[in-house]
Design a protein around this motif. Structure first.
Motif, PDB file in Angstrom:
ATOM      1  N   GLU A  45     -38.616  24.803  14.779  1.00  0.00           N
ATOM      2  CA  GLU A  45     -37.875  23.668  15.345  1.00  0.00           C
ATOM      3  C   GLU A  45     -37.481  22.660  14.269  1.00  0.00           C
ATOM      4  O   GLU A  45     -36.415  22.039  14.343  1.00  0.00           O
ATOM      5  CB  GLU A  45     -38.719  22.984  16.438  1.00  0.00           C
ATOM      6  N   LYS A  46     -38.353  22.520  13.274  1.00  0.00           N
ATOM      7  CA  LYS A  46     -38.048  21.569  12.179  1.00  0.00           C
ATOM      8  C   LYS A  46     -37.145  22.187  11.131  1.00  0.00           C
ATOM      9  O   LYS A  46     -36.770  21.528  10.152  1.00  0.00           O
ATOM     10  CB  LYS A  46     -39.355  21.128  11.504  1.00  0.00           C
ATOM     11  N   GLY A  47     -36.836  23.452  11.281  1.00  0.00           N
ATOM     12  CA  GLY A  47     -35.976  24.137  10.311  1.00  0.00           C
ATOM     13  C   GLY A  47     -36.682  24.511   9.023  1.00  0.00           C
ATOM     14  O   GLY A  47     -36.051  24.791   8.012  1.00  0.00           O
ATOM     15  N   GLU A  48     -38.041  24.545   9.078  1.00  0.00           N
ATOM     16  CA  GLU A  48     -38.793  24.921   7.870  1.00  0.00           C
ATOM     17  C   GLU A  48     -38.965  26.437   7.811  1.00  0.00           C
ATOM     18  O   GLU A  48     -39.057  27.095   8.834  1.00  0.00           O
ATOM     19  CB  GLU A  48     -40.178  24.247   7.888  1.00  0.00           C
ATOM     20  N   LYS A  49     -39.006  26.957   6.585  1.00  0.00           N
ATOM     21  CA  LYS A  49     -39.144  28.409   6.418  1.00  0.00           C
ATOM     22  C   LYS A  49     -40.604  28.825   6.318  1.00  0.00           C
ATOM     23  O   LYS A  49     -41.420  28.135   5.724  1.00  0.00           O
ATOM     24  CB  LYS A  49     -38.405  28.844   5.141  1.00  0.00           C
ATOM     25  N   LEU A  50     -40.934  29.988   6.909  1.00  0.00           N
ATOM     26  CA  LEU A  50     -42.297  30.517   6.789  1.00  0.00           C
ATOM     27  C   LEU A  50     -42.463  31.182   5.421  1.00  0.00           C
ATOM     28  O   LEU A  50     -41.500  31.716   4.871  1.00  0.00           O
ATOM     29  CB  LEU A  50     -42.555  31.577   7.865  1.00  0.00           C
ATOM     30  N   PRO A  51     -43.681  31.209   4.903  1.00  0.00           N
ATOM     31  CA  PRO A  51     -43.896  31.845   3.594  1.00  0.00           C
ATOM     32  C   PRO A  51     -43.978  33.377   3.642  1.00  0.00           C
ATOM     33  O   PRO A  51     -44.303  34.003   2.649  1.00  0.00           O
ATOM     34  CB  PRO A  51     -45.234  31.234   3.147  1.00  0.00           C
ATOM     35  N   PHE A  52     -43.731  33.972   4.820  1.00  0.00           N
ATOM     36  CA  PHE A  52     -43.748  35.443   4.946  1.00  0.00           C
ATOM     37  C   PHE A  52     -42.715  35.824   6.010  1.00  0.00           C
ATOM     38  O   PHE A  52     -42.223  34.958   6.734  1.00  0.00           O
ATOM     39  CB  PHE A  52     -45.138  35.941   5.343  1.00  0.00           C
ATOM     40  N   ASP A  53     -42.398  37.126   6.094  1.00  0.00           N
ATOM     41  CA  ASP A  53     -41.370  37.557   7.048  1.00  0.00           C
ATOM     42  C   ASP A  53     -42.003  38.305   8.238  1.00  0.00           C
ATOM     43  O   ASP A  53     -42.314  39.493   8.133  1.00  0.00           O
ATOM     44  CB  ASP A  53     -40.351  38.453   6.327  1.00  0.00           C
ATOM     45  N   PRO A  54     -42.176  37.615   9.376  1.00  0.00           N
ATOM     46  CA  PRO A  54     -42.836  38.227  10.536  1.00  0.00           C
ATOM     47  C   PRO A  54     -42.099  39.461  11.072  1.00  0.00           C
ATOM     48  O   PRO A  54     -42.728  40.323  11.697  1.00  0.00           O
ATOM     49  CB  PRO A  54     -42.823  37.121  11.601  1.00  0.00           C
ATOM     50  N   SER A  55     -40.796  39.558  10.818  1.00  0.00           N
ATOM     51  CA  SER A  55     -40.025  40.684  11.386  1.00  0.00           C
ATOM     52  C   SER A  55     -40.349  42.010  10.699  1.00  0.00           C
ATOM     53  O   SER A  55     -40.007  43.071  11.193  1.00  0.00           O
ATOM     54  CB  SER A  55     -38.530  40.401  11.296  1.00  0.00           C
ATOM     55  N   LYS A  56     -41.051  41.937   9.562  1.00  0.00           N
ATOM     56  CA  LYS A  56     -41.385  43.159   8.815  1.00  0.00           C
ATOM     57  C   LYS A  56     -42.839  43.590   9.019  1.00  0.00           C
ATOM     58  O   LYS A  56     -43.369  44.421   8.298  1.00  0.00           O
ATOM     59  CB  LYS A  56     -41.168  42.929   7.306  1.00  0.00           C
ATOM     60  N   MET A  57     -43.508  42.931   9.986  1.00  0.00           N
ATOM     61  CA  MET A  57     -44.946  43.180  10.158  1.00  0.00           C
ATOM     62  C   MET A  57     -45.318  43.311  11.630  1.00  0.00           C
ATOM     63  O   MET A  57     -44.541  42.956  12.506  1.00  0.00           O
ATOM     64  CB  MET A  57     -45.750  41.981   9.595  1.00  0.00           C
ATOM     65  N   VAL A  58     -46.529  43.819  11.848  1.00  0.00           N
ATOM     66  CA  VAL A  58     -47.119  43.811  13.186  1.00  0.00           C
ATOM     67  C   VAL A  58     -47.740  42.434  13.401  1.00  0.00           C
ATOM     68  O   VAL A  58     -48.434  41.928  12.518  1.00  0.00           O
ATOM     69  CB  VAL A  58     -48.224  44.885  13.303  1.00  0.00           C
ATOM     70  N   LEU A  59     -47.466  41.832  14.561  1.00  0.00           N
ATOM     71  CA  LEU A  59     -48.145  40.581  14.907  1.00  0.00           C
ATOM     72  C   LEU A  59     -49.443  40.971  15.617  1.00  0.00           C
ATOM     73  O   LEU A  59     -49.407  41.604  16.673  1.00  0.00           O
ATOM     74  CB  LEU A  59     -47.260  39.740  15.841  1.00  0.00           C
ATOM     75  N   TYR A  60     -50.563  40.604  15.031  1.00  0.00           N
ATOM     76  CA  TYR A  60     -51.858  41.001  15.585  1.00  0.00           C
ATOM     77  C   TYR A  60     -52.603  39.775  16.113  1.00  0.00           C
ATOM     78  O   TYR A  60     -52.881  38.840  15.357  1.00  0.00           O
ATOM     79  CB  TYR A  60     -52.668  41.706  14.487  1.00  0.00           C
ATOM     80  N   HIS A  61     -52.920  39.792  17.408  1.00  0.00           N
ATOM     81  CA  HIS A  61     -53.692  38.700  18.016  1.00  0.00           C
ATOM     82  C   HIS A  61     -55.150  38.864  17.603  1.00  0.00           C
ATOM     83  O   HIS A  61     -55.901  39.625  18.221  1.00  0.00           O
ATOM     84  CB  HIS A  61     -53.581  38.770  19.538  1.00  0.00           C
ATOM     85  N   CYS A  62     -55.541  38.140  16.581  1.00  0.00           N
ATOM     86  CA  CYS A  62     -56.871  38.362  16.022  1.00  0.00           C
ATOM     87  C   CYS A  62     -57.330  37.175  15.186  1.00  0.00           C
ATOM     88  O   CYS A  62     -56.537  36.568  14.469  1.00  0.00           O
ATOM     89  CB  CYS A  62     -56.835  39.618  15.143  1.00  0.00           C
ATOM     90  N   GLY A  63     -58.594  36.863  15.298  1.00  0.00           N
ATOM     91  CA  GLY A  63     -59.233  35.874  14.423  1.00  0.00           C
ATOM     92  C   GLY A  63     -60.412  36.541  13.748  1.00  0.00           C
ATOM     93  O   GLY A  63     -61.479  36.666  14.325  1.00  0.00           O
ATOM     94  N   PRO A  64     -60.236  37.046  12.544  1.00  0.00           N
ATOM     95  CA  PRO A  64     -61.253  37.911  11.937  1.00  0.00           C
ATOM     96  C   PRO A  64     -62.497  37.166  11.424  1.00  0.00           C
ATOM     97  O   PRO A  64     -62.470  35.957  11.240  1.00  0.00           O
ATOM     98  CB  PRO A  64     -60.497  38.507  10.733  1.00  0.00           C
ATOM     99  N   VAL A  65     -63.580  37.933  11.223  1.00  0.00           N
ATOM    100  CA  VAL A  65     -64.707  37.438  10.429  1.00  0.00           C
ATOM    101  C   VAL A  65     -64.417  37.874   8.999  1.00  0.00           C
ATOM    102  O   VAL A  65     -64.243  39.066   8.730  1.00  0.00           O
ATOM    103  CB  VAL A  65     -66.060  38.041  10.880  1.00  0.00           C
ATOM    104  N   VAL A  66     -64.317  36.909   8.090  1.00  0.00           N
ATOM    105  CA  VAL A  66     -63.938  37.214   6.712  1.00  0.00           C
ATOM    106  C   VAL A  66     -65.005  36.728   5.742  1.00  0.00           C
ATOM    107  O   VAL A  66     -65.742  35.798   6.031  1.00  0.00           O
ATOM    108  CB  VAL A  66     -62.595  36.538   6.347  1.00  0.00           C
ATOM    109  N   LYS A  67     -65.067  37.392   4.602  1.00  0.00           N
ATOM    110  CA  LYS A  67     -66.054  37.042   3.587  1.00  0.00           C
ATOM    111  C   LYS A  67     -65.340  36.989   2.245  1.00  0.00           C
ATOM    112  O   LYS A  67     -64.527  37.868   1.938  1.00  0.00           O
ATOM    113  CB  LYS A  67     -67.125  38.126   3.568  1.00  0.00           C
ATOM    114  N   LYS A  68     -65.650  35.945   1.463  1.00  0.00           N
ATOM    115  CA  LYS A  68     -65.039  35.876   0.141  1.00  0.00           C
ATOM    116  C   LYS A  68     -66.107  36.205  -0.888  1.00  0.00           C
ATOM    117  O   LYS A  68     -67.146  35.543  -0.950  1.00  0.00           O
ATOM    118  CB  LYS A  68     -64.475  34.484  -0.132  1.00  0.00           C
ATOM    119  N   SER A  69     -65.870  37.277  -1.654  1.00  0.00           N
ATOM    120  CA  SER A  69     -66.788  37.544  -2.753  1.00  0.00           C
ATOM    121  C   SER A  69     -65.981  37.876  -4.006  1.00  0.00           C
ATOM    122  O   SER A  69     -65.006  38.637  -3.931  1.00  0.00           O
ATOM    123  CB  SER A  69     -67.764  38.677  -2.396  1.00  0.00           C
TER     124      SER A  69
END
Lengths: 200, 285
Positions: A45-69
């Motif tokens: 709505e604000k005319g801002e661009k996303l940093p990735f292209d959703p049309s080239k990916m699967v949209l997955y309804h998910c909130g993962p458990v993630v670990k940074k090592s």
């Protein structure tokens, strides 16, 4: 029918799928739950661009458990979240960002099904709760957006998957919606059960 | 510090391994299901459970709201230490990636990232005679919790009304709470007590009936009715919509017939800790 799909290469093949088809997906996914959907719509709505292209990916309804090592993200559990919550936003996300392939659990409503029909897209479900098994097929976190603003469950995770499935097509590009079909059956069962309760 | 480590251990056990009674019920459903899609979903569920146990991974990415039911004797000496240990262990479990940060400010949506916030972790006390305590760990997922419902029925609707309310609620919820589910039902009391009893009813192992014959029969009857809905595994139809039904009850006001329904997903994650008056701690499932 069973299909192995590569995303984004095979996105045009979605048009031939039917409810009940079983899919295994390799390629790009982005996770989005309630907050990410809202944010995407606000940015559009604000005319801002996303940093990735959703049309080239699967949209997955998910909130993962993630670990940074060692500076790298690892996904420990990443099953689907309830898709029905995203019915509020999905039509706009499909129309404004060219999303054609959605994965979640529990089914979605007719507003989403109609938008998918126009986009020649599909909605498929993965087994709810099978978080550890899903994570097994998520090979790499390519990026994460809005982590600080939204927190890890709601952030947008860009993932490379290998043979993610079995996914079952639940809304097909003809607009058939398993959610509606099964609800009609359950309503009939309800009348029968209520009669039985009355007689008890 | 033993109690801290044992609570952390119980959280990890609950999140990575489902109790044997739950596993056996899912396995039985998988063996007997005739609907092919639902059977394939049950098969994925069993694969997932085994993989999570083997790798010590969270069974589900929704590691739930950290919920603790404490049954403690009036003379149990470590009440304060226990509450402090629960809070510290929940934060540690989050930092160790055992659980997802799942507690957010309801007004701003801000996630502090440590599962600590106003009234969270949720600790519910029940006091009784004795000097020991049992702490039940029940991580409660959001998808199934959203299917929970309160029915303030008319006494004239009674038990038949209660049955209809339960059936209506699980049909409305459909695939969303990750069926086959477990139903906790609280009858009587007031609005809050019926919901509390419904959630507490989930602490009972699957297959174990209420000690009163009349309640036990009602549990069996509702289980049979619920499985006639054909919600099925993940909404794909078939014989298994609900794995078990547990009912608890309290006396009601003459004008009220409260029915609390708390729905639990197939990933019915539980563990418990026994603490005696000397501070000896045992983790069980």
């Amino acid at each position: 029918m069973n299909y192995n799909l590569r995303i984004p290469e095979d996105l045009d093949k979605l048009a031939d799928l039917k409810i009940g088809d079983i899919l295994y997906v390799s390629g790009l996914l982005f996770t989005a739950r309630d907050e990410a959907h809202q944010l995407m719509i606000e940015m559009h709505e604000k005319g801002e661009k996303l940093p990735f292209d959703p049309s080239k990916m699967v949209l997955y309804h998910c909130g993962p458990v993630v670990k940074k090592s060692d500076g790298k993200w690892e996904i420990l559990a990443a099953g689907p979240t309830t898709s029905a919550r995203m019915d509020l936003f999905e039509k706009e996300v499909i129309e404004n960002f060219g999303v054609r392939f959605i994965v979640g659990k529990g089914g979605m409503g007719d507003r989403t099904a109609e938008a998918l029909k126009r986009a020649k897209g599909i909605y498929a479900t993965y087994t709810g709760g099978a978080g550890a098994l899903a994570a097994k097929s998520f090979r790499e976190v390519l990026n994460v957006y809005y982590l600080d603003e939204l927190g890890s469950p709601e952030a947008i995770w860009i993932i490379r998957a290998e043979n993610f499935g079995p996914l079952i097509v639940s809304i097909d590009p003809q607009g058939n919606n398993w959610n509606r079909i099964s609800r009609e059956k359950m309503e009939r069962n309800k009348s029968m059960i209520f009669e039985k309760i009355e007689k008890s | 510090m033993e109690i801290h480590d044992r609570i952390l251990e119980a959280i990890r056990l609950a999140e990575t391994t489902i109790p044997d009674d739950v596993f056996k019920h899912i396995e039985m459903a998988w063996k007997n299901e005739e609907n092919n899609v639902s059977k394939s979903q049950l098969s994925s569920i069993l694969d997932n459970v085994k993989y999570a146990r083997e790798r010590k991974l969270p069974i589900c990415q929704d590691t739930g709201t950290q919920t603790f039911f404490i049954d403690a004797g009036y003379d149990f000496p470590f009440k304060k230490e226990l509450v402090e240990a629960i809070k510290i262990s929940v934060e540690r479990a989050t930092n160790l990636y055992y659980i997802r940060p799942n507690a957010v400010d309801p007004f701003t949506g801000k996630n502090p990232g440590n599962n600590i916030g106003r009234f969270i972790p949720y600790i519910n006390w029940y006091l009784r005679d004795g000097d020991d305590a049992t702490v039940y760990v029940l991580p409660k997922g959001g998808g199934s919790e959203n299917a929970s419902a309160l029915g303030m029925l008319k006494p004239g609707e009674g038990i038949k009304g209660m049955k209809k309310f339960v059936i209506e609620s699980i049909i409305k919820a459909g695939a969303n709470p990750c069926p086959p589910t477990i139903l906790g039902i609280g009858i009587g009391g007031g609005s809050d007590l019926s919901m509390n009893l419904a959630k507490r009813a989930l602490l009972r192992p699957l297959g174990r009936r209420h000690e009163e014959e009349r309640v036990a029969r009602l549990e069996e009857e509702i289980l049979e009715l619920a499985n006639m809905t054909e919600v099925g595994t993940m909404g794909w139809g078939g014989k298994y919509s609900v794995l078990d039904v547990h009912i608890e009850y309290a006396y009601r006001h003459p004008a009220s017939f409260p029915v609390g329904l708390v729905v639990q997903c197939w990933a019915d994650r539980r563990a418990y800790i026994k603490i005696d008056s000397k501070g000896n701690v045992e983790v069980l499932q």
